[in-house]
Design a protein around this motif. Structure first.
Motif, short mmCIF file in Angstrom:
data_model
loop_
_atom_site.label_atom_id
_atom_site.label_comp_id
_atom_site.label_asym_id
_atom_site.label_seq_id
_atom_site.Cartn_x
_atom_site.Cartn_y
_atom_site.Cartn_z
N THR A 16 0.83 -1.21 0.00
CA THR A 16 0.00 0.00 0.00
C THR A 16 0.86 1.26 0.00
O THR A 16 0.36 2.35 -0.23
CB THR A 16 -0.90 0.04 1.24
N THR A 19 4.05 4.22 -4.44
CA THR A 19 3.56 5.53 -4.87
C THR A 19 3.67 5.69 -6.38
O THR A 19 2.77 5.29 -7.10
CB THR A 19 4.29 6.68 -4.14
N TRP A 20 4.76 6.27 -6.86
CA TRP A 20 4.82 6.57 -8.28
C TRP A 20 5.34 5.39 -9.08
O TRP A 20 6.07 4.55 -8.57
CB TRP A 20 5.71 7.79 -8.50
N ASP A 77 -1.73 8.87 -13.41
CA ASP A 77 -1.10 8.55 -12.13
C ASP A 77 -1.95 9.01 -10.94
O ASP A 77 -1.85 8.44 -9.86
CB ASP A 77 0.28 9.23 -12.06
N LEU A 78 -2.81 10.01 -11.15
CA LEU A 78 -3.63 10.51 -10.04
C LEU A 78 -4.57 9.41 -9.57
O LEU A 78 -5.21 8.75 -10.38
CB LEU A 78 -4.46 11.72 -10.48
N SER A 79 -4.67 9.24 -8.25
CA SER A 79 -5.59 8.21 -7.78
C SER A 79 -6.98 8.80 -7.52
O SER A 79 -7.92 8.08 -7.29
CB SER A 79 -5.04 7.52 -6.54
N ASN A 80 -7.08 10.12 -7.54
CA ASN A 80 -8.39 10.77 -7.39
C ASN A 80 -8.63 11.63 -8.63
O ASN A 80 -8.63 12.86 -8.57
CB ASN A 80 -8.37 11.63 -6.12
N ASN A 83 -10.68 14.89 -9.28
CA ASN A 83 -10.27 16.15 -8.64
C ASN A 83 -9.15 16.85 -9.40
O ASN A 83 -8.57 17.80 -8.88
CB ASN A 83 -9.78 15.86 -7.21
N VAL A 84 -8.88 16.43 -10.63
CA VAL A 84 -7.73 16.99 -11.37
C VAL A 84 -7.85 18.50 -11.53
O VAL A 84 -6.85 19.23 -11.48
CB VAL A 84 -7.56 16.28 -12.74
#
Lengths: 342, 203
Positions: A16, A19-20, A77-80, A83-84
Protein backbone atom coordinates in the motif's frame (compact mmCIF):
# COMPACT_ATOMS: atom_id res chain seq x y z
CA UNK A 1 27.54 -9.99 16.13
CA UNK A 2 24.33 -8.09 16.87
CA UNK A 3 21.16 -9.11 15.09
CA UNK A 4 18.19 -6.96 14.37
CA UNK A 5 14.81 -7.74 13.04
CA UNK A 6 12.56 -4.98 11.83
CA UNK A 7 9.29 -4.99 9.99
CA UNK A 8 10.23 -3.15 6.84
CA UNK A 9 8.15 -0.08 6.18
CA UNK A 10 8.58 0.36 2.48
CA UNK A 11 6.80 -0.53 -0.74
CA UNK A 12 8.35 -4.00 -0.76
CA UNK A 13 6.82 -5.11 2.55
CA UNK A 14 3.76 -2.86 2.49
CA UNK A 15 2.38 -2.78 -1.08
CA UNK A 16 0.00 0.00 0.00
CA UNK A 17 3.03 2.30 0.28
CA UNK A 18 3.73 2.05 -3.45
CA UNK A 19 3.56 5.53 -4.87
CA UNK A 20 4.82 6.57 -8.28
CA UNK A 21 5.42 4.22 -11.17
CA UNK A 22 6.07 4.08 -14.91
CA UNK A 23 3.65 6.93 -15.65
CA UNK A 24 5.81 9.42 -13.74
CA UNK A 25 9.08 8.10 -15.22
CA UNK A 26 7.65 8.29 -18.76
CA UNK A 27 6.26 11.77 -18.12
CA UNK A 28 9.65 12.99 -16.86
CA UNK A 29 11.16 11.71 -20.11
CA UNK A 30 8.50 13.31 -22.34
CA UNK A 31 8.60 16.57 -20.37
CA UNK A 32 12.37 16.79 -20.81
CA UNK A 33 12.07 15.91 -24.50
CA UNK A 34 9.50 18.66 -25.15
CA UNK A 35 11.58 21.10 -23.10
CA UNK A 36 14.48 20.32 -25.44
CA UNK A 37 12.30 20.83 -28.54
CA UNK A 38 11.02 24.18 -27.25
CA UNK A 39 14.48 25.47 -26.39
CA UNK A 40 15.91 24.32 -29.74
CA UNK A 41 13.10 25.80 -31.81
CA UNK A 42 13.19 29.01 -29.80
CA UNK A 43 16.94 29.50 -30.15
CA UNK A 44 16.84 28.72 -33.88
CA UNK A 45 14.02 31.25 -34.40
CA UNK A 46 15.65 33.95 -32.28
CA UNK A 47 18.96 33.41 -34.10
CA UNK A 48 17.18 33.59 -37.50
CA UNK A 49 18.77 30.38 -38.77
CA UNK A 50 16.80 29.54 -41.95
CA UNK A 51 18.78 26.35 -42.66
CA UNK A 52 16.93 24.58 -39.86
CA UNK A 53 13.43 24.92 -41.37
CA UNK A 54 12.67 21.20 -41.09
CA UNK A 55 13.82 21.06 -37.47
CA UNK A 56 11.45 23.94 -36.71
CA UNK A 57 8.53 22.17 -38.40
CA UNK A 58 9.23 18.93 -36.52
CA UNK A 59 9.40 20.67 -33.13
CA UNK A 60 6.24 22.71 -33.80
CA UNK A 61 4.21 19.66 -34.84
CA UNK A 62 5.60 17.11 -32.37
CA UNK A 63 5.73 19.23 -29.21
CA UNK A 64 1.98 19.40 -28.60
CA UNK A 65 1.16 15.68 -28.94
CA UNK A 66 4.27 14.66 -26.96
CA UNK A 67 3.51 16.91 -23.99
CA UNK A 68 -0.17 16.00 -24.36
CA UNK A 69 0.74 12.34 -23.83
CA UNK A 70 3.02 13.35 -20.92
CA UNK A 71 0.26 15.30 -19.18
CA UNK A 72 -2.19 12.45 -19.81
CA UNK A 73 0.27 10.12 -18.05
CA UNK A 74 0.34 12.51 -15.09
CA UNK A 75 -3.46 12.36 -15.09
CA UNK A 76 -3.34 8.54 -15.20
CA UNK A 77 -1.10 8.55 -12.13
CA UNK A 78 -3.63 10.51 -10.04
CA UNK A 79 -5.59 8.21 -7.78
CA UNK A 80 -8.39 10.77 -7.39
CA UNK A 81 -8.82 11.66 -11.06
CA UNK A 82 -12.12 13.51 -10.69
CA UNK A 83 -10.27 16.15 -8.64
CA UNK A 84 -7.73 16.99 -11.37
CA UNK A 85 -9.29 20.46 -11.88
CA UNK A 86 -8.29 21.41 -8.35
CA UNK A 87 -4.72 21.96 -9.54
CA UNK A 88 -6.02 25.03 -11.37
CA UNK A 89 -8.18 26.60 -8.69
CA UNK A 90 -5.25 27.28 -6.38
CA UNK A 91 -1.57 28.10 -6.35
CA UNK A 92 0.50 26.67 -3.50
CA UNK A 93 3.81 28.54 -3.37
CA UNK A 94 5.62 25.82 -1.43
CA UNK A 95 4.44 22.95 -3.62
CA UNK A 96 6.64 22.10 -6.59
CA UNK A 97 3.78 20.16 -8.19
CA UNK A 98 1.58 23.26 -8.04
CA UNK A 99 4.30 25.28 -9.83
CA UNK A 100 4.64 22.48 -12.34
CA UNK A 101 0.91 22.31 -13.03
CA UNK A 102 0.83 26.02 -13.93
CA UNK A 103 4.10 25.89 -15.92
CA UNK A 104 2.75 22.92 -17.90
CA UNK A 105 -0.48 24.81 -18.64
CA UNK A 106 1.44 27.85 -19.90
CA UNK A 107 3.67 25.55 -21.98
CA UNK A 108 0.63 23.87 -23.50
CA UNK A 109 -0.71 27.30 -24.57
CA UNK A 110 2.58 28.08 -26.37
CA UNK A 111 2.63 24.59 -27.94
CA UNK A 112 -0.98 24.93 -29.16
CA UNK A 113 -0.16 28.31 -30.71
CA UNK A 114 2.90 26.87 -32.45
CA UNK A 115 0.87 23.86 -33.61
CA UNK A 116 -2.03 25.84 -35.11
CA UNK A 117 0.43 28.16 -36.81
CA UNK A 118 1.60 25.10 -38.78
CA UNK A 119 -1.40 22.87 -39.49
CA UNK A 120 -3.95 25.12 -41.26
CA UNK A 121 -1.49 26.18 -43.94
CA UNK A 122 -1.15 22.62 -45.13
CA UNK A 123 -4.80 21.50 -45.03
CA UNK A 124 -6.94 24.60 -45.52
CA UNK A 125 -7.45 24.23 -49.29
CA UNK A 126 -8.48 20.55 -49.22
CA UNK A 127 -11.14 21.26 -46.62
CA UNK A 128 -12.72 24.06 -48.68
CA UNK A 129 -13.00 21.75 -51.69
CA UNK A 130 -14.76 19.09 -49.66
CA UNK A 131 -17.27 21.56 -48.24
CA UNK A 132 -18.17 22.79 -51.73
CA UNK A 133 -18.94 19.23 -52.83
CA UNK A 134 -21.12 18.53 -49.81
CA UNK A 135 -23.20 21.64 -50.51
CA UNK A 136 -24.04 20.56 -54.07
CA UNK A 137 -25.04 17.06 -52.96
CA UNK A 138 -27.35 18.32 -50.24
CA UNK A 139 -29.27 20.47 -52.73
CA UNK A 140 -30.09 17.41 -54.91
CA UNK A 141 -31.06 14.80 -52.30
CA UNK A 142 -34.00 16.50 -50.55
CA UNK A 143 -35.46 13.43 -48.79
CA UNK A 144 -32.56 13.11 -46.45
CA UNK A 145 -32.32 16.81 -45.79
CA UNK A 146 -32.70 16.44 -42.01
CA UNK A 147 -29.73 14.08 -41.73
CA UNK A 148 -27.82 16.15 -44.19
CA UNK A 149 -28.39 19.40 -42.36
CA UNK A 150 -27.26 17.75 -39.16
CA UNK A 151 -24.09 16.54 -40.84
CA UNK A 152 -23.74 19.93 -42.39
CA UNK A 153 -23.91 21.58 -39.00
CA UNK A 154 -21.07 19.36 -37.86
CA UNK A 155 -19.04 20.23 -40.93
CA UNK A 156 -19.78 23.92 -40.39
CA UNK A 157 -18.64 23.62 -36.79
CA UNK A 158 -15.44 21.90 -37.89
CA UNK A 159 -14.85 24.60 -40.51
CA UNK A 160 -15.57 27.33 -37.97
CA UNK A 161 -13.11 25.76 -35.52
CA UNK A 162 -10.64 25.40 -38.34
CA UNK A 163 -11.00 29.06 -39.28
CA UNK A 164 -10.57 30.13 -35.67
CA UNK A 165 -7.42 27.99 -35.56
CA UNK A 166 -6.24 29.64 -38.78
CA UNK A 167 -6.72 33.13 -37.39
CA UNK A 168 -5.06 32.20 -34.08
CA UNK A 169 -2.25 30.64 -36.13
CA UNK A 170 -1.90 33.88 -38.10
CA UNK A 171 -1.71 35.81 -34.81
CA UNK A 172 0.91 33.35 -33.58
CA UNK A 173 2.94 33.84 -36.75
CA UNK A 174 2.89 37.60 -36.24
CA UNK A 175 4.27 37.12 -32.73
CA UNK A 176 6.87 34.59 -33.77
CA UNK A 177 9.78 35.98 -31.79
CA UNK A 178 7.82 36.61 -28.61
CA UNK A 179 6.52 33.03 -28.74
CA UNK A 180 10.05 31.75 -29.40
CA UNK A 181 11.30 33.59 -26.32
CA UNK A 182 8.39 32.28 -24.23
CA UNK A 183 9.17 28.80 -25.55
CA UNK A 184 12.81 29.02 -24.43
CA UNK A 185 11.87 30.28 -20.95
CA UNK A 186 9.08 27.72 -20.47
CA UNK A 187 11.22 24.94 -21.97
CA UNK A 188 13.95 25.61 -19.43
CA UNK A 189 11.24 25.80 -16.76
CA UNK A 190 9.74 22.42 -17.71
CA UNK A 191 13.15 20.74 -18.03
CA UNK A 192 14.28 22.10 -14.67
CA UNK A 193 10.94 21.27 -13.07
CA UNK A 194 11.19 17.59 -14.04
CA UNK A 195 14.30 17.40 -11.82
CA UNK A 196 13.07 19.64 -9.00
CA UNK A 197 9.88 17.54 -8.90
CA UNK A 198 11.98 14.77 -7.34
CA UNK A 199 14.84 16.65 -5.70
CA UNK A 200 12.70 18.59 -3.20
CA UNK A 201 11.59 15.37 -1.48
CA UNK A 202 14.07 15.15 1.38
CA UNK A 203 12.63 11.81 2.50
CA UNK A 204 14.14 10.15 -0.62
CA UNK A 205 17.92 10.63 -0.39
CA UNK A 206 18.46 9.36 -3.94
CA UNK A 207 16.45 12.29 -5.30
CA UNK A 208 17.40 14.88 -2.71
CA UNK A 209 20.35 16.21 -4.72
CA UNK A 210 20.76 19.68 -6.22
CA UNK A 211 22.40 18.07 -9.28
CA UNK A 212 19.18 16.34 -10.30
CA UNK A 213 17.48 19.46 -11.72
CA UNK A 214 20.35 20.53 -14.04
CA UNK A 215 20.94 16.85 -14.92
CA UNK A 216 17.33 16.38 -16.04
CA UNK A 217 17.36 19.74 -17.84
CA UNK A 218 20.51 18.90 -19.82
CA UNK A 219 19.36 15.34 -20.45
CA UNK A 220 16.04 16.78 -21.68
CA UNK A 221 17.81 19.21 -24.04
CA UNK A 222 19.95 16.32 -25.32
CA UNK A 223 16.91 14.12 -25.95
CA UNK A 224 15.14 17.03 -27.70
CA UNK A 225 18.18 17.33 -29.97
CA UNK A 226 18.28 13.56 -30.52
CA UNK A 227 14.58 13.53 -31.43
CA UNK A 228 15.17 16.24 -34.02
CA UNK A 229 18.17 14.37 -35.40
CA UNK A 230 15.91 11.39 -36.04
CA UNK A 231 13.54 13.35 -38.25
CA UNK A 232 15.53 16.09 -39.96
CA UNK A 233 17.65 15.92 -43.11
CA UNK A 234 21.18 14.56 -43.17
CA UNK A 235 22.48 18.06 -43.84
CA UNK A 236 20.75 19.60 -40.81
CA UNK A 237 21.77 16.60 -38.73
CA UNK A 238 25.45 17.22 -39.45
CA UNK A 239 25.18 20.79 -38.25
CA UNK A 240 23.69 19.64 -34.96
CA UNK A 241 26.45 17.11 -34.19
CA UNK A 242 28.83 19.52 -32.36
CA UNK A 243 25.97 20.71 -30.18
CA UNK A 244 24.87 17.16 -29.51
CA UNK A 245 28.41 16.17 -28.48
CA UNK A 246 28.60 19.12 -26.10
CA UNK A 247 25.33 18.05 -24.45
CA UNK A 248 26.71 14.52 -24.02
CA UNK A 249 29.80 15.93 -22.31
CA UNK A 250 27.85 18.15 -19.92
CA UNK A 251 25.43 15.32 -19.08
CA UNK A 252 28.34 12.98 -18.37
CA UNK A 253 29.92 15.54 -16.01
CA UNK A 254 26.59 16.01 -14.19
CA UNK A 255 26.03 12.25 -13.92
CA UNK A 256 29.52 11.93 -12.46
CA UNK A 257 28.85 14.74 -9.97
CA UNK A 258 25.56 13.07 -9.01
CA UNK A 259 27.23 9.68 -8.48
CA UNK A 260 30.10 11.22 -6.45
CA UNK A 261 27.56 13.10 -4.34
CA UNK A 262 25.87 9.78 -3.51
CA UNK A 263 29.01 7.75 -2.90
CA UNK A 264 30.63 10.34 -0.62
CA UNK A 265 27.42 11.67 0.90
CA UNK A 266 25.71 10.99 4.21
CA UNK A 267 24.92 7.46 5.32
CA UNK A 268 21.42 7.72 3.81
CA UNK A 269 22.88 8.99 0.51
CA UNK A 270 25.39 6.13 0.43
CA UNK A 271 22.64 3.55 0.99
CA UNK A 272 20.60 5.21 -1.75
CA UNK A 273 23.64 5.30 -4.01
CA UNK A 274 24.21 1.57 -3.57
CA UNK A 275 20.65 0.94 -4.84
CA UNK A 276 21.15 2.98 -8.03
CA UNK A 277 24.83 2.33 -8.75
CA UNK A 278 24.91 -1.36 -7.81
CA UNK A 279 22.75 -4.42 -8.39
CA UNK A 280 20.01 -4.53 -11.01
CA UNK A 281 19.66 -0.74 -11.18
CA UNK A 282 23.44 -0.53 -11.57
CA UNK A 283 23.23 -2.51 -14.83
CA UNK A 284 20.61 -0.07 -16.13
CA UNK A 285 22.56 2.98 -14.91
CA UNK A 286 26.05 2.05 -16.09
CA UNK A 287 25.00 -0.05 -19.09
CA UNK A 288 21.96 1.67 -20.61
CA UNK A 289 22.42 5.24 -19.38
CA UNK A 290 26.18 5.82 -19.29
CA UNK A 291 27.60 3.34 -21.82
CA UNK A 292 24.89 2.88 -24.46
CA UNK A 293 23.10 6.17 -23.86
CA UNK A 294 26.10 8.50 -23.72
CA UNK A 295 29.55 7.04 -24.40
CA UNK A 296 28.70 4.99 -27.51
CA UNK A 297 26.69 7.72 -29.31
CA UNK A 298 29.29 10.34 -28.31
CA UNK A 299 32.08 8.19 -29.79
CA UNK A 300 30.16 7.62 -33.04
CA UNK A 301 29.32 11.32 -33.36
CA UNK A 302 32.86 12.31 -32.49
CA UNK A 303 34.17 10.13 -35.32
CA UNK A 304 31.53 11.60 -37.67
CA UNK A 305 32.78 15.05 -36.78
CA UNK A 306 36.24 13.92 -37.85
CA UNK A 307 34.64 12.73 -41.14
CA UNK A 308 35.17 9.10 -40.30
CA UNK A 309 32.11 7.04 -40.95
CA UNK A 310 31.81 4.24 -38.41
CA UNK A 311 31.17 0.95 -40.22
CA UNK A 312 28.05 -1.13 -39.39
CA UNK A 313 26.43 1.67 -37.38
CA UNK A 314 23.48 3.37 -39.13
CA UNK A 315 23.41 7.17 -39.07
CA UNK A 316 20.23 7.25 -36.97
CA UNK A 317 21.62 4.94 -34.31
CA UNK A 318 23.20 7.58 -31.98
CA UNK A 319 19.94 9.55 -31.54
CA UNK A 320 17.99 6.32 -30.83
CA UNK A 321 20.58 5.26 -28.25
CA UNK A 322 20.50 8.69 -26.62
CA UNK A 323 16.70 8.68 -26.39
CA UNK A 324 16.72 5.18 -24.85
CA UNK A 325 19.44 6.26 -22.40
CA UNK A 326 17.42 9.30 -21.39
CA UNK A 327 14.30 7.15 -20.83
CA UNK A 328 16.33 4.57 -18.85
CA UNK A 329 17.78 7.35 -16.65
CA UNK A 330 14.28 8.47 -15.60
CA UNK A 331 13.07 4.94 -14.94
CA UNK A 332 16.18 4.00 -12.94
CA UNK A 333 16.09 7.17 -10.80
CA UNK A 334 12.33 7.04 -10.14
CA UNK A 335 12.17 3.35 -9.23
CA UNK A 336 15.45 3.24 -7.27
CA UNK A 337 14.50 6.48 -5.48
CA UNK A 338 11.27 4.97 -4.21
CA UNK A 339 13.30 2.25 -2.48
CA UNK A 340 15.67 4.73 -0.85
CA UNK A 341 14.86 6.10 2.60
CA UNK A 342 16.41 8.31 5.25
CA UNK B 1 -1.40 27.47 22.24
CA UNK B 2 -2.54 23.88 21.92
CA UNK B 3 -0.10 21.37 20.47
CA UNK B 4 -1.47 17.84 20.62
CA UNK B 5 1.08 15.06 21.05
CA UNK B 6 1.25 11.41 22.04
CA UNK B 7 3.63 9.29 24.10
CA UNK B 8 4.09 5.52 24.06
CA UNK B 9 5.89 3.88 26.96
CA UNK B 10 7.75 1.02 25.28
CA UNK B 11 8.32 -0.72 28.62
CA UNK B 12 4.58 -1.06 29.06
CA UNK B 13 3.74 -2.01 25.46
CA UNK B 14 3.07 -5.74 25.07
CA UNK B 15 2.62 -5.70 21.31
CA UNK B 16 -1.00 -6.90 21.63
CA UNK B 17 -2.06 -4.61 18.77
CA UNK B 18 -5.35 -3.71 20.41
CA UNK B 19 -4.60 -0.14 19.27
CA UNK B 20 -4.32 -1.28 15.64
CA UNK B 21 -7.74 -2.95 15.86
CA UNK B 22 -9.32 -0.03 17.73
CA UNK B 23 -8.03 2.38 15.07
CA UNK B 24 -9.35 0.24 12.23
CA UNK B 25 -12.78 0.00 13.86
CA UNK B 26 -13.02 3.63 14.92
CA UNK B 27 -11.90 5.07 11.59
CA UNK B 28 -13.37 2.43 9.25
CA UNK B 29 -9.93 1.79 7.77
CA UNK B 30 -10.43 -0.45 4.69
CA UNK B 31 -9.37 -4.09 4.56
CA UNK B 32 -5.64 -4.51 3.93
CA UNK B 33 -4.82 -0.95 5.06
CA UNK B 34 -3.58 0.28 8.43
CA UNK B 35 -3.16 3.70 9.98
CA UNK B 36 -1.16 2.13 12.80
CA UNK B 37 1.49 -0.53 12.44
CA UNK B 38 3.86 -2.41 14.71
CA UNK B 39 7.57 -2.92 14.32
CA UNK B 40 9.26 -5.78 16.10
CA UNK B 41 12.84 -4.95 17.02
CA UNK B 42 15.21 -7.65 18.22
CA UNK B 43 18.84 -6.79 19.00
CA UNK B 44 21.63 -8.98 20.32
CA UNK B 45 23.43 -12.26 19.69
CA UNK B 46 21.60 -15.52 20.27
CA UNK B 47 20.80 -16.50 22.99
CA UNK B 48 21.26 -13.04 24.49
CA UNK B 49 18.52 -11.27 22.58
CA UNK B 50 16.50 -8.26 23.66
CA UNK B 51 13.31 -7.19 21.99
CA UNK B 52 10.83 -4.38 21.85
CA UNK B 53 7.58 -3.59 20.09
CA UNK B 54 7.32 -0.17 18.54
CA UNK B 55 3.95 1.11 17.38
CA UNK B 56 4.09 3.60 14.53
CA UNK B 57 1.56 6.00 13.08
CA UNK B 58 1.50 9.54 11.69
CA UNK B 59 3.71 11.62 13.99
CA UNK B 60 1.87 14.90 13.31
CA UNK B 61 5.24 16.59 12.91
CA UNK B 62 5.67 20.22 13.93
CA UNK B 63 7.54 20.78 10.68
CA UNK B 64 5.59 18.23 8.64
CA UNK B 65 7.24 17.59 5.21
CA UNK B 66 3.91 16.39 3.78
CA UNK B 67 2.15 19.76 4.22
CA UNK B 68 4.18 22.11 1.95
CA UNK B 69 4.38 19.62 -0.95
CA UNK B 70 0.59 19.35 -1.38
CA UNK B 71 -0.37 21.10 -4.64
CA UNK B 72 -4.02 21.72 -3.73
CA UNK B 73 -3.81 22.51 -0.02
CA UNK B 74 -5.63 19.25 0.81
CA UNK B 75 -3.03 18.38 3.45
CA UNK B 76 -3.04 20.96 6.22
CA UNK B 77 -2.26 21.47 9.86
CA UNK B 78 -4.93 22.51 12.33
CA UNK B 79 -4.19 25.27 14.87
CA UNK B 80 -3.96 22.43 17.42
CA UNK B 81 -1.03 20.90 15.52
CA UNK B 82 -2.90 17.93 14.03
CA UNK B 83 -1.96 17.17 10.40
CA UNK B 84 -5.08 16.28 8.38
CA UNK B 85 -6.09 15.49 4.80
CA UNK B 86 -9.20 16.94 3.19
CA UNK B 87 -10.37 14.12 0.87
CA UNK B 88 -12.53 16.59 -1.07
CA UNK B 89 -9.48 18.55 -2.20
CA UNK B 90 -7.02 15.64 -2.58
CA UNK B 91 -6.08 14.74 -6.18
CA UNK B 92 -4.17 11.61 -5.18
CA UNK B 93 -0.90 12.88 -6.68
CA UNK B 94 1.00 10.99 -3.96
CA UNK B 95 3.53 13.80 -3.32
CA UNK B 96 2.76 13.66 0.42
CA UNK B 97 3.08 9.86 0.53
CA UNK B 98 6.52 10.18 -1.07
CA UNK B 99 7.53 13.15 1.10
CA UNK B 100 6.85 11.44 4.45
CA UNK B 101 10.19 10.29 5.88
CA UNK B 102 8.33 7.72 7.99
CA UNK B 103 6.20 6.14 5.24
CA UNK B 104 3.08 6.75 7.30
CA UNK B 105 0.72 7.71 4.50
CA UNK B 106 -1.10 5.53 2.01
CA UNK B 107 -3.64 5.97 -0.74
CA UNK B 108 -7.13 5.05 0.42
CA UNK B 109 -9.05 2.83 -2.05
CA UNK B 110 -11.31 5.87 -2.67
CA UNK B 111 -8.30 7.69 -4.14
CA UNK B 112 -7.23 10.16 -1.47
CA UNK B 113 -4.19 10.14 0.83
CA UNK B 114 -5.01 8.75 4.25
CA UNK B 115 -3.29 8.39 7.63
CA UNK B 116 -3.79 8.70 11.39
CA UNK B 117 -5.79 11.80 12.37
CA UNK B 118 -5.14 11.57 16.13
CA UNK B 119 -8.89 10.75 16.05
CA UNK B 120 -9.55 14.45 15.55
CA UNK B 121 -13.33 13.84 15.65
CA UNK B 122 -13.03 12.37 19.15
CA UNK B 123 -10.57 15.01 20.34
CA UNK B 124 -13.08 17.70 19.27
CA UNK B 125 -15.56 16.09 21.69
CA UNK B 126 -13.01 16.13 24.50
CA UNK B 127 -12.23 12.41 24.24
CA UNK B 128 -8.85 10.78 23.68
CA UNK B 129 -7.96 8.89 20.45
CA UNK B 130 -9.27 5.32 20.16
CA UNK B 131 -5.79 3.78 20.42
CA UNK B 132 -5.13 5.57 23.71
CA UNK B 133 -8.49 4.62 25.17
CA UNK B 134 -8.14 0.94 24.28
CA UNK B 135 -4.52 0.34 25.42
CA UNK B 136 -4.78 -2.36 28.14
CA UNK B 137 -1.49 -1.43 29.84
CA UNK B 138 -1.87 2.34 29.64
CA UNK B 139 1.27 2.60 27.53
CA UNK B 140 -0.19 5.43 25.47
CA UNK B 141 -0.91 8.97 26.60
CA UNK B 142 -2.40 11.87 24.65
CA UNK B 143 -2.64 15.56 25.40
CA UNK B 144 -1.42 19.10 24.93
CA UNK B 145 2.35 19.42 24.81
CA UNK B 146 2.11 23.08 25.78
CA UNK B 147 0.13 22.42 28.96
CA UNK B 148 2.26 21.55 32.00
CA UNK B 149 -0.25 19.19 33.64
CA UNK B 150 -1.35 17.32 30.50
CA UNK B 151 -0.94 13.48 30.44
CA UNK B 152 1.81 13.65 27.80
CA UNK B 153 3.82 16.17 29.79
CA UNK B 154 3.46 14.04 32.92
CA UNK B 155 4.56 10.89 31.08
CA UNK B 156 7.52 12.77 29.58
CA UNK B 157 8.51 14.08 33.01
CA UNK B 158 8.39 10.61 34.56
CA UNK B 159 10.22 8.84 31.74
CA UNK B 160 13.89 7.83 32.09
CA UNK B 161 14.40 8.72 28.46
CA UNK B 162 12.35 9.80 25.47
CA UNK B 163 13.08 9.44 21.76
CA UNK B 164 11.61 10.51 18.44
CA UNK B 165 12.24 8.66 15.19
CA UNK B 166 14.74 10.08 12.69
CA UNK B 167 15.34 13.40 14.47
CA UNK B 168 17.89 14.25 11.77
CA UNK B 169 15.12 14.88 9.22
CA UNK B 170 14.15 18.03 11.11
CA UNK B 171 10.47 17.13 10.90
CA UNK B 172 10.07 17.38 14.71
CA UNK B 173 7.59 14.52 15.18
CA UNK B 174 5.11 14.77 18.06
CA UNK B 175 4.96 11.10 19.04
CA UNK B 176 7.49 10.32 21.74
CA UNK B 177 8.77 6.84 22.58
CA UNK B 178 9.51 6.53 26.27
CA UNK B 179 11.97 4.22 28.04
CA UNK B 180 13.24 2.43 24.93
CA UNK B 181 15.88 -0.25 25.51
CA UNK B 182 17.74 0.65 22.38
CA UNK B 183 19.79 3.53 21.13
CA UNK B 184 19.96 4.67 17.54
CA UNK B 185 23.43 3.18 17.24
CA UNK B 186 22.02 -0.29 18.09
CA UNK B 187 19.98 -0.13 14.92
CA UNK B 188 22.81 1.40 12.90
CA UNK B 189 25.29 -1.32 13.87
CA UNK B 190 22.86 -4.08 12.99
CA UNK B 191 23.96 -5.89 9.84
CA UNK B 192 20.65 -7.34 8.72
CA UNK B 193 17.25 -5.79 8.30
CA UNK B 194 14.61 -8.34 7.42
CA UNK B 195 10.89 -8.10 7.06
CA UNK B 196 9.22 -9.98 9.87
CA UNK B 197 5.87 -11.73 9.74
CA UNK B 198 4.15 -8.48 10.78
CA UNK B 199 4.85 -6.83 7.49
CA UNK B 200 3.25 -9.65 5.58
CA UNK B 201 0.32 -10.17 7.93
CA UNK B 202 -1.87 -7.49 6.42
CA UNK B 203 -1.57 -8.72 2.87
Amino acid sequence: MPEIELTGANALTFPTLTTWGWEIAAYLFLGGLVAGLLVFAGVIRLANAPRFERALRVSDLAGLPLLGVGMFLLFLDLSNKSNVWRFYTTFQVTSVISWGAWILLATMVVLVLRFVARVPVALERDWRLEIGETKRKSAIAKLKSAIRSFLFAIVRFVVWTWNVAVSIGAWAKRHDRALALAGVVLGIGVGFYTGVFLSTLAARPLWNSAVLAPLFLISGLASGGAFLCLLISEDEHKRLVPFSLMMCGVELVLLLAYAINLVFGTDAAQRAGSILLGGAFGIVFWGLVVLLGLLVPATVEGLELLHRRVPLIPARMPPILKLSGSLALRFAIVYAGLLSFV
Amino acid sequence: MTRYAMTIDLERCLGCQACVVACKTENQVPLGYFRLRMRTIVVGTFPNLRGEFRMEQCFHCDNAPCVPVCPTGATYKTPQGIVLVDPVKCTGCKACVTACPYNMRFIHPDGYADKCTFCEHRVAEGRVPACVETCPTGARAFGDLDQANSPVRQMLAQARRSDVLKPETGACPKLFYLNSKFTNSDAEDAPAVVASEMGKAGH
